[in-house]
Design a protein around this motif. Sequence first.
Motif, mmCIF file in Angstrom:
data_model
loop_
_atom_site.group_PDB
_atom_site.id
_atom_site.type_symbol
_atom_site.label_atom_id
_atom_site.label_comp_id
_atom_site.label_asym_id
_atom_site.label_seq_id
_atom_site.Cartn_x
_atom_site.Cartn_y
_atom_site.Cartn_z
ATOM 1 N N SER A 22 0.626 -1.150 -0.105
ATOM 2 C CA SER A 22 0.088 -0.126 0.062
ATOM 3 C C SER A 22 0.874 1.213 -0.109
ATOM 4 N N MET A 53 -7.025 5.844 3.615
ATOM 5 C CA MET A 53 -7.598 4.370 3.834
ATOM 6 C C MET A 53 -6.129 3.665 3.719
ATOM 7 N N LEU A 57 -4.324 1.112 6.244
ATOM 8 C CA LEU A 57 -3.998 -0.223 6.193
ATOM 9 C C LEU A 57 -2.655 -0.428 6.154
ATOM 10 N N PHE A 135 -12.987 -1.074 4.124
ATOM 11 C CA PHE A 135 -11.719 -0.818 4.718
ATOM 12 C C PHE A 135 -11.685 -1.125 6.212
ATOM 13 N N VAL A 138 -10.558 -4.162 7.801
ATOM 14 C CA VAL A 138 -9.219 -4.172 7.999
ATOM 15 C C VAL A 138 -8.764 -4.190 9.585
#
Length: 210
Positions: A22, A53, A57, A135, A138
């Motif tokens: 990411s 987001m 992550l 999201f 997560v």
Amino acid sequence: MQKLLIAVDRFSTWFGKAGAWSAAVLTLLICWEVFSRYVLNQPHAWMLDVQIMLYGLLFMTAGAYTLAKNGHVRGDVLYGFFRPRTQATIDLVLYIVFFLPGIIALTWAGWSFAQDALAIREQTFSADPLPVYPFKFVVPIAGGVLLLQGLVEIVRCVICIRTGEWPSREEDVEEVDVDKLKEMVHVKDSDIESLDQYVVRQAEHKGGQA
């Protein structure tokens, strides 16, 4: 038992490395948005939400990875001088008193938040809304992996208390060890000390000439 501990280490490592991608995606998106905004004059309203987001992550998936590599910062400067059995005793108490309640609460609350977000199909508040509920899942997933790794660390503490030695870990990229570097280039502390003395003498000699 050792094989099981290493297997969990490898899973946490894979989980962290998967999330680390990411960072690359985040970098590319930021570069594209800068180009699109200032060169093409076409900003995107959803870009900031995506960046937040992706950063979340990256942050969430790094927890279990860092714990598996024993990379979390320790505030006690005396910890490194203790014997392994003493270190394990301290860690065991802290894991039980602070780590387990906090991570269990994080995972439980994260699952509740994710379910609520899914129920209402939660979206971002922007001109171009994006779904938030994927999201939010997560959080409990990352919490669960971190909890699993924490249980492994508790087992390691128990083993160390019994044997007096820390069990081995899954190897990965590490910072440069100065002592290992000295061994690689065949340099001893006495050689470094002699070099320091030579530099000091040369500086004094030049100072005397001036």
